[in-house]
Design an enzyme around this catalytic site. Structure first.
Site, PDB file in Angstrom:
ATOM      1  N   HIS A 190     -76.605  63.958  28.075  1.00 59.21           N
ATOM      2  CA  HIS A 190     -76.453  62.693  27.639  1.00 59.21           C
ATOM      3  C   HIS A 190     -77.377  62.469  26.469  1.00 59.21           C
ATOM      4  O   HIS A 190     -76.965  62.124  25.360  1.00 59.21           O
ATOM      5  CB  HIS A 190     -76.139  61.641  28.469  1.00 59.21           C
ATOM      6  CG  HIS A 190     -75.583  60.437  27.967  1.00 59.21           C
ATOM      7  ND1 HIS A 190     -74.385  59.939  28.254  1.00 59.21           N
ATOM      8  CD2 HIS A 190     -76.213  59.488  27.306  1.00 59.21           C
ATOM      9  CE1 HIS A 190     -74.146  58.760  27.640  1.00 59.21           C
ATOM     10  NE2 HIS A 190     -75.314  58.345  27.098  1.00 59.21           N
ATOM     11  N   GLU A 191     -78.436  62.188  26.732  1.00 56.63           N
ATOM     12  CA  GLU A 191     -79.759  61.739  25.572  1.00 56.63           C
ATOM     13  C   GLU A 191     -79.482  62.784  24.536  1.00 56.63           C
ATOM     14  O   GLU A 191     -79.994  62.654  23.477  1.00 56.63           O
ATOM     15  CB  GLU A 191     -80.875  61.146  26.337  1.00 56.63           C
ATOM     16  CG  GLU A 191     -80.566  60.023  27.150  1.00 56.63           C
ATOM     17  CD  GLU A 191     -80.360  58.827  26.342  1.00 56.63           C
ATOM     18  OE1 GLU A 191     -80.626  58.797  25.317  1.00 56.63           O
ATOM     19  OE2 GLU A 191     -79.422  58.023  26.872  1.00 56.63           O
ATOM     20  N   HIS A 233     -77.212  62.649  21.975  1.00 55.65           N
ATOM     21  CA  HIS A 233     -77.394  61.402  21.176  1.00 55.65           C
ATOM     22  C   HIS A 233     -78.364  62.212  20.120  1.00 55.65           C
ATOM     23  O   HIS A 233     -78.259  61.809  18.864  1.00 55.65           O
ATOM     24  CB  HIS A 233     -77.709  60.431  21.848  1.00 55.65           C
ATOM     25  CG  HIS A 233     -77.167  59.681  22.368  1.00 55.65           C
ATOM     26  ND1 HIS A 233     -76.034  58.977  21.998  1.00 55.65           N
ATOM     27  CD2 HIS A 233     -77.273  58.916  23.661  1.00 55.65           C
ATOM     28  CE1 HIS A 233     -75.330  58.218  22.875  1.00 55.65           C
ATOM     29  NE2 HIS A 233     -75.837  58.207  24.045  1.00 55.65           N
TER      30      HIS A 233
END
Length: 172
Positions: free
Chosen positions: A1-2, A5
């Site tokens: 997820h990170e 980003h």
């Protein structure tokens, strides 16, 4: 997820995460002392082992580095949620494949296949929970960044100012 980003930000013109060594699948640079360690342990003990939750240190993003602020911010904000949905789909496909192999093999190696299928179930479950949770429009969650661009400019500025209080609402 990170990582998603950071990768999306990098593709939009912001190399901040890359320069800080955060554009990596290695989990160590993403560990946050509070959200990755203290919060899950505290929740585990307070709930007597019934509930725990944690998070990674957010990947730093400097939106002024984007080639197009609005487009870049929307892409970067939705990248983590999109990744969670994609991972849920991949786990679903693997769950099905493992089930087909399980039936084809009969009783040979069934405990390993059952364990693998259980892991895929949890991969589906947790990624969908994370995707939906991150879409909640409470700053600083991803949903708040997306909502920001849908609001009229005068309201959006005041809404964005809530970023500094968002974690209080999330924790509560």
């Amino acid at each position: 997820h990170e990582y998603a980003h950071g990768w999306a930000a990098y593709r939009q013109g912001d190399d901040t995460a890359y320069k800080l060594g955060r554009l990596t699948f290695n989990p160590l640079p993403h560990i946050d002392p509070v959200f990755t360690v203290a919060l899950p342990i505290s929740l585990w003990f307070v709930s007597h082992g019934q509930f725990t939750f944690g998070g990674a240190r957010p990947v730093p993003v400097v939106t002024r580095n984007f080639r197009n602020f609005r487009r870049g911010d929307l892409i970067v904000s939705s990248a983590g949620v999109a990744t969670n949905f994609i991972l849920a789909v991949i786990c679903t496909l693997l769950f099905i494949v493992i089930g087909v192999v399980y039936r084809a093999l009969g009783s040979v190696g069934t405990s390993s296949l059952e364990s693998a299928q259980r892991m895929m179930y949890w991969g589906i479950h947790l990624n969908l929970i994370l995707a939906v949770f991150n879409l909640i429009p409470i700053p600083p969650l991803d949903g708040s960044r997306i909502l920001y661009h849908l609001l009229p400019a005068s309201v959006a500025v005041r809404y964005r100012a809530l970023d500094r209080f968002g974690f209080v609402a999330i924790i509560a």
